[in-house]
Design an enzyme around this catalytic site. Structure first.
Site, PDB file in Angstrom:
ATOM      1  N   GLY A   1     -17.979 -23.236  54.439  1.00  0.00           N
ATOM      2  CA  GLY A   1     -17.461 -22.903  55.753  1.00  0.00           C
ATOM      3  C   GLY A   1     -15.951 -22.977  55.839  1.00  0.00           C
ATOM      4  CD  GLU A   2     -15.525 -26.849  54.331  1.00  0.00           C
ATOM      5  OE1 GLU A   2     -16.052 -26.021  53.558  1.00  0.00           O
ATOM      6  OE2 GLU A   2     -16.089 -27.883  54.682  1.00  0.00           O
TER       7      GLU A   2
ATOM      8  CB  ALA B   1     -21.462 -30.139  47.014  1.00  0.00           C
ATOM      9  CE  LYS B   2     -18.399 -23.705  42.945  1.00  0.00           C
ATOM     10  NZ  LYS B   2     -18.377 -22.337  42.431  1.00  0.00           N
ATOM     11  N   GLY B   3     -17.742 -26.254  49.271  1.00  0.00           N
ATOM     12  CA  GLY B   3     -17.731 -25.954  50.694  1.00  0.00           C
ATOM     13  C   GLY B   3     -17.926 -24.466  50.911  1.00  0.00           C
TER      14      GLY B   3
END
Length: 87
Positions: free
Chosen positions: A41-42, A37-39
């Site tokens: 929103g950050e 998984a990749k963020g």
């Protein structure tokens, strides 16, 4: 010029103020999170602290090398610069 001097006059955007957004999920499996998984929103927050630090440095003419930058740190940096004779 201050246009909203208090929070009682500040209009907070609601969901009706935003355009329709279509999210497109891109699964690549190369992220560092669980199951690749990749963020999403950050990354938009990454530049906030450096931008604030840069704005403060431009405003007072002194770079403060650590965050969080508090009013006490700003005053100490200004006092230190004044003691050294820096304008």
């Amino acid at each position: 010029m201050i246009k909203t001097p208090s929070l009682s006059e500040y209009l907070i955007p609601t969901s009706m103020d935003y355009p329709n957004i279509q999210a497109i999920i891109l699964e690549s499996g190369t992220g560092l999170g669980p199951f690749g998984a990749k963020g999403i929103g950050e990354p938009s927050l990454t530049a906030a602290a450096p931008a604030a630090v840069s704005a403060i440095a431009n405003a007072i003419g002194i770079a403060i090398p650590e965050i969080p930058i508090t009013p006490e740190k700003i005053l100490a940096a200004l006092d230190q610069a004044q003691a050294k004779g820096v304008k």
